[in-house]
Design an enzyme around this catalytic site. Structure first.
Site, PDB file in Angstrom:
ATOM      1  N   HIS A   1     -14.663  43.709  18.218  1.00 23.39           N
ATOM      2  CA  HIS A   1     -13.418  43.043  18.588  1.00 23.39           C
ATOM      3  C   HIS A   1     -13.367  41.688  17.882  1.00 23.39           C
ATOM      4  O   HIS A   1     -14.412  41.104  17.563  1.00 23.39           O
ATOM      5  CB  HIS A   1     -13.345  42.841  20.109  1.00 23.39           C
ATOM      6  CG  HIS A   1     -13.139  44.114  20.872  1.00 23.39           C
ATOM      7  ND1 HIS A   1     -12.800  44.145  22.207  1.00 23.39           N
ATOM      8  CD2 HIS A   1     -13.230  45.420  20.468  1.00 23.39           C
ATOM      9  CE1 HIS A   1     -12.666  45.403  22.600  1.00 23.39           C
ATOM     10  NE2 HIS A   1     -12.935  46.195  21.568  1.00 23.39           N
TER      11      HIS A   1
ATOM     12  N   GLU B   1     -12.851  38.701  18.861  1.00 29.55           N
ATOM     13  CA  GLU B   1     -13.579  37.606  19.517  1.00 29.55           C
ATOM     14  C   GLU B   1     -15.082  37.713  19.248  1.00 29.55           C
ATOM     15  O   GLU B   1     -15.757  36.715  18.996  1.00 29.55           O
ATOM     16  CB  GLU B   1     -13.333  37.640  21.033  1.00 29.55           C
ATOM     17  CG  GLU B   1     -11.874  37.463  21.430  1.00 29.55           C
ATOM     18  CD  GLU B   1     -11.129  38.785  21.569  1.00 29.55           C
ATOM     19  OE1 GLU B   1     -11.388  39.734  20.795  1.00 29.55           O
ATOM     20  OE2 GLU B   1     -10.263  38.868  22.463  1.00 29.55           O
TER      21      GLU B   1
ATOM     22  N   CYS C   1     -10.730  41.111  26.336  1.00 26.60           N
ATOM     23  CA  CYS C   1     -11.127  42.198  27.238  1.00 26.60           C
ATOM     24  C   CYS C   1     -12.399  41.784  27.983  1.00 26.60           C
ATOM     25  O   CYS C   1     -13.019  40.780  27.645  1.00 26.60           O
ATOM     26  CB  CYS C   1     -11.355  43.476  26.430  1.00 26.60           C
ATOM     27  SG  CYS C   1     -12.930  43.470  25.529  1.00 26.60           S
TER      28      CYS C   1
ATOM     29  N   CYS D   1     -15.409  40.980  25.759  1.00 27.30           N
ATOM     30  CA  CYS D   1     -15.275  39.708  25.040  1.00 27.30           C
ATOM     31  C   CYS D   1     -15.376  38.524  25.992  1.00 27.30           C
ATOM     32  O   CYS D   1     -15.990  37.509  25.657  1.00 27.30           O
ATOM     33  CB  CYS D   1     -13.970  39.680  24.257  1.00 27.30           C
ATOM     34  SG  CYS D   1     -13.980  40.872  22.894  1.00 27.30           S
TER      35      CYS D   1
HETATM   36 ZN   LIG Z   1     -12.614  42.552  23.406  1.00 25.09          ZN
END
Ligand SMILES: [Zn+2]
Length: 155
Positions: free
Chosen positions: A52, A54, A82, A85
């Protein structure tokens, strides 16, 4: 908060999306008003489900700053991070997050992390993931060994 940093995150997200590297997500890590790292989602490009934006940005910032502790850094994300993260952000000791779109907005285009929140809320009763706590002496021993390790470095 600076709109400019969010613009950079948006630009990153668009780049990754256009190159088919991942979804429409970007992140920027800032310290003392300066960009340390910027990243986009790379799940498709790397076949890494944890790539992801992040996470990619945290890995890069940690590498650049040569420190797992990103205290004093701020994170700009095009979407509310999410649970994975958010956890990584906490472990990195980043204490300020600016985000553009909401969890509900991304769920409406197919990126639904509601299932993860369910697991976190309902624990072992969440049907999507089977979790079993096994009695394990050797696992427990690891914790004791860590506790007694004289040169341990806490993080
Ligand atoms: Zn994430």
């Amino acid at each position: 908060m600076s709109d400019n940093f969010m613009d950079v995150a948006v630009e990153e997200a668009r780049k990754g999306m256009q190159n088919n590297e991942g979804g429409p997500f970007g992140a920027v890590i800032v310290k003392n008003g300066k960009i340390i790292s910027k990243a986009h989602n790379k799940v498709l490009g790397t076949n890494d489900p944890s790539a992801h934006a992040e996470i990619v940005a945290i890995r890069e910032a940690s590498s650049i700053l040569e420190n797992f502790d990103l205290s004093g850094c701020e994170l700009y994300a095009t979407t509310m991070p999410c649970p994975m993260c958010l956890s990584a952000i906490c472990w990195a000791r980043i204490r300020k997050v600016y985000y553009g779109t909401s969890t509900d907005e991304v769920a409406s285009i197919g990126f639904d992390d509601g299932m993860i929140y369910d697991i976190l809320r309902k624990g072992a009763s969440a049907s999507v993931l089977e979790k079993t706590n096994v009695e394990c002496e050797s696992c427990r021993k690891l914790l004791d060994e860590w506790e007694k390790k004289p040169d341990k470095m806490m993080y």
